[in-house]
Design an enzyme around this catalytic site. Sequence first.
Site, PDB file in Angstrom:
ATOM      1  N   HIS A  28       0.592   4.517  -2.446  1.00 46.61           N
ATOM      2  CA  HIS A  28       0.363   5.869  -1.946  1.00 46.61           C
ATOM      3  C   HIS A  28       1.509   6.806  -2.314  1.00 46.61           C
ATOM      4  O   HIS A  28       1.307   8.014  -2.426  1.00 46.61           O
ATOM      5  CB  HIS A  28       0.153   5.841  -0.433  1.00 46.61           C
ATOM      6  CG  HIS A  28      -1.223   5.394  -0.054  1.00 46.61           C
ATOM      7  ND1 HIS A  28      -1.975   6.006   0.918  1.00 46.61           N
ATOM      8  CD2 HIS A  28      -1.998   4.372  -0.525  1.00 46.61           C
ATOM      9  CE1 HIS A  28      -3.148   5.393   1.038  1.00 46.61           C
ATOM     10  NE2 HIS A  28      -3.168   4.398   0.166  1.00 46.61           N
TER      11      HIS A  28
ATOM     12  N   HIS B 104      -6.287  -5.700  -2.898  1.00 45.54           N
ATOM     13  CA  HIS B 104      -7.088  -5.868  -1.685  1.00 45.54           C
ATOM     14  C   HIS B 104      -7.257  -7.334  -1.311  1.00 45.54           C
ATOM     15  O   HIS B 104      -7.933  -7.642  -0.325  1.00 45.54           O
ATOM     16  CB  HIS B 104      -8.465  -5.221  -1.863  1.00 45.54           C
ATOM     17  CG  HIS B 104      -8.426  -3.737  -1.961  1.00 45.54           C
ATOM     18  ND1 HIS B 104      -9.474  -2.971  -2.432  1.00 45.54           N
ATOM     19  CD2 HIS B 104      -7.436  -2.845  -1.655  1.00 45.54           C
ATOM     20  CE1 HIS B 104      -9.138  -1.687  -2.411  1.00 45.54           C
ATOM     21  NE2 HIS B 104      -7.915  -1.591  -1.942  1.00 45.54           N
TER      22      HIS B 104
ATOM     23  N   ASN C 249      -3.303   8.719   4.890  1.00 49.86           N
ATOM     24  CA  ASN C 249      -2.055   8.020   5.205  1.00 49.86           C
ATOM     25  C   ASN C 249      -1.827   7.753   6.690  1.00 49.86           C
ATOM     26  O   ASN C 249      -0.804   7.159   7.053  1.00 49.86           O
ATOM     27  CB  ASN C 249      -0.856   8.811   4.657  1.00 49.86           C
ATOM     28  CG  ASN C 249      -0.762   8.737   3.147  1.00 49.86           C
ATOM     29  OD1 ASN C 249      -1.236   7.782   2.534  1.00 49.86           O
ATOM     30  ND2 ASN C 249      -0.146   9.735   2.547  1.00 49.86           N
TER      31      ASN C 249
ATOM     32  N   ARG D  19       0.829  -1.207   0.000  1.00 54.43           N
ATOM     33  CA  ARG D  19       0.000   0.000   0.000  1.00 54.43           C
ATOM     34  C   ARG D  19       0.865   1.258   0.000  1.00 54.43           C
ATOM     35  O   ARG D  19       0.535   2.266  -0.641  1.00 54.43           O
ATOM     36  CB  ARG D  19      -0.912  -0.027   1.223  1.00 54.43           C
ATOM     37  CG  ARG D  19      -1.888   1.132   1.317  1.00 54.43           C
ATOM     38  CD  ARG D  19      -2.765   0.980   2.551  1.00 54.43           C
ATOM     39  NE  ARG D  19      -3.655   2.126   2.726  1.00 54.43           N
ATOM     40  CZ  ARG D  19      -3.901   2.713   3.892  1.00 54.43           C
ATOM     41  NH1 ARG D  19      -3.324   2.248   4.996  1.00 54.43           N
ATOM     42  NH2 ARG D  19      -4.706   3.742   3.965  1.00 54.43           N
TER      43      ARG D  19
END
Length: 326
Positions: free
Chosen positions: A64, A188, A91, A60
């Site tokens: 990001h 996911h 975040n 992740r």
Amino acid sequence: MASTGVMVALLLAAVAASCATAQLQEKFYSETCPSVEDVVRKEMVRALSLAPSLAAPLLRMHFHDCFVRGCDGSVLLDSANKTAEKDALPNITLRGFDFVERVKTAVEKACPDTVSCADLLALIARDAVWLSKGPFWEVPLGRRDGSVSISNDTNALPPPTANITELTQLFAAVNLDIKDLVVLSAAHTIGTSHCFSFSDRLYNFTGQDNASDIDPTLEPFYMAKLKSKCASLDDNTTLVEMDPGSFKTFDLDYFKLVSKRRGLFHSDGALLTDAFTLAYILHHATGAFKDEFFADFALSMVKMGNADVLTGSQGEIRKKCSVVNH
């Protein structure tokens, strides 16, 4: 059927030209730091053997980073006044920053002032997937680190509440198309989420803030299970598996869940509202095309990792990932 490795190799050739344009190369450190991938993998194996749930947060983090100002390691920077990317709402649940610094320390010991933090994030993300029984791919390298990190820039991140139009636009901003959207959403398949990222679907879908104000697109039995875990909108601590039953394994179960309207986020369910993404989900919900999906995921990860990168004399090679050199 061709092996996953062969399919990945063939498909990655399709993006070789774009990576070359950005001056990224798979063997970028072959002379200056030939051991970098071994050093990273050693740290990854050690960390995930102790905490396998760390794989998803590390993957992740790369996402990001790339969606905000490109893949420049800016998500790692600290700010004295708490105005950096890592301080922004999207975040605040990121974790693994200390681990990234540990990897950086090990790489600096082997090859001082050579490997960027942005490249380390790309390698860490690849190994997080591979060590979770997902695909392996060669990572084009040569990124440089940025020196700017602004919390407001995180508006570029696709939120879990996004609809298909918003998702498509946010992905297009980093040169990713609708196929990349549905492929990368399948990340996911590993990891967990806090209740507050989706609890509005359970209690406040239209703003009425009550137990009957639910998202009608969410499968009822799954809804009930989520409500049993997330008791209210005020639950800010409970974690829920995004892919129940196999949240530590990178597999195709995500597509099965979404096809049954059991995707955890609005953004997962939104994939059922577009003809292309729906067809892709139904195709892979069968579980019969693992090699194909793994090759697609590798290709999309390489594309994402090429987003607005700094190369050549741009940026810097940080000595420590959380602070700029000057």
